[in-house]
Scaffold this motif. Sequence first.
Motif, short mmCIF file in Angstrom:
data_model
loop_
_atom_site.label_atom_id
_atom_site.label_comp_id
_atom_site.label_asym_id
_atom_site.label_seq_id
_atom_site.Cartn_x
_atom_site.Cartn_y
_atom_site.Cartn_z
N HIS A 69 0.81 -1.21 0.00
CA HIS A 69 0.00 0.00 0.00
C HIS A 69 0.85 1.27 0.00
O HIS A 69 0.31 2.38 -0.03
CB HIS A 69 -0.95 0.01 1.21
N GLY A 70 2.16 1.12 0.10
CA GLY A 70 3.05 2.27 -0.01
C GLY A 70 3.02 3.20 1.18
O GLY A 70 3.29 4.39 1.03
N VAL A 71 2.71 2.68 2.33
CA VAL A 71 2.63 3.55 3.51
C VAL A 71 3.98 3.62 4.22
O VAL A 71 4.72 2.65 4.27
CB VAL A 71 1.52 3.09 4.49
N PHE A 72 4.25 4.77 4.81
CA PHE A 72 5.52 5.01 5.50
C PHE A 72 5.51 4.40 6.89
O PHE A 72 6.56 4.13 7.46
CB PHE A 72 5.74 6.53 5.60
N GLY A 73 4.33 4.21 7.45
CA GLY A 73 4.23 3.64 8.79
C GLY A 73 2.84 3.11 9.04
O GLY A 73 1.95 3.19 8.19
N THR A 74 2.67 2.54 10.21
CA THR A 74 1.37 2.02 10.62
C THR A 74 1.05 2.56 12.01
O THR A 74 1.95 3.00 12.71
CB THR A 74 1.37 0.48 10.65
N PRO A 75 -0.19 2.53 12.45
CA PRO A 75 -1.36 2.01 11.73
C PRO A 75 -1.75 2.90 10.56
O PRO A 75 -1.49 4.10 10.57
CB PRO A 75 -2.45 2.01 12.80
N SER A 91 -5.21 7.47 6.18
CA SER A 91 -4.49 7.86 7.38
C SER A 91 -3.26 6.98 7.53
O SER A 91 -3.32 5.78 7.27
CB SER A 91 -5.41 7.72 8.60
N VAL A 92 -2.16 7.60 7.96
CA VAL A 92 -0.89 6.86 8.11
C VAL A 92 -0.20 7.25 9.40
O VAL A 92 -0.06 8.44 9.70
CB VAL A 92 0.06 7.13 6.93
N GLY A 93 0.21 6.25 10.16
CA GLY A 93 1.09 6.49 11.31
C GLY A 93 0.43 7.08 12.52
O GLY A 93 1.11 7.60 13.41
#
Lengths: 137, 76
Positions: free
Chosen positions: B45-51, B61-63
């Motif tokens: 999904h190409g996200v920099f962090g979670t959740p 929403s990221v991180g």
Amino acid sequence: MAESCCTTGGQVMILACSGGSNVGQLSNQAAIELTQEGFGKMFCLCGIGGELSGFVQSAKDTPAMVAIDGCAVGCAKAILEKAGVPQRAYLVLTDLGIEKNKDFALQRDQVDQVKAAVKQACATLPRDAAGASGCRG
Amino acid sequence: MEIKVLGPGCKKCQETERVVKEALAETGVQADLVHVTDTMEIAAHGVFGTPAVVVDGKVKSVGKIPSKADVISWIK
């Protein structure tokens, strides 16, 4: 369930223009080395330019971020503006006195100069905020 | 509607899932809620962090743990 999957401290998102010149590739090399050294984490500016939601939203939601443009054309800055990502730390490598050319044999002293400038540009970023509310992958 | 919560299973990821469930219950919106813990699928999904929260394929929403109001604005 894991108690926490979060890293300690902040992770700076590093976005390099990675363009087709010495200064573009200096931005790329500095981003790579700063990632390897644990200062931050290089992220895909290309994904933001492609308007892929995971990349765009990540940039919007990351308070500690630095964008590195090789020259005053400002491609990285333009990509962030187009995507609606607020500018945080930002630097242009030709402003450091590095002349733009097509010599891709990068000089060690210039890579080190760029890395130092990136760290200086990030001095005011909210390092504690990055990763404080979530986990950085 | 499909909602994905991306996260390997830490407390903040679980809290994000709880917030999403509350938003669904409050609005009565019907959605398939999936908690994705597989790191490769999260990375896709190409996200920099979670959740992170994904609604119908779009990352919202990221991180961070989103507010219930934010989740409601995404699903209504």
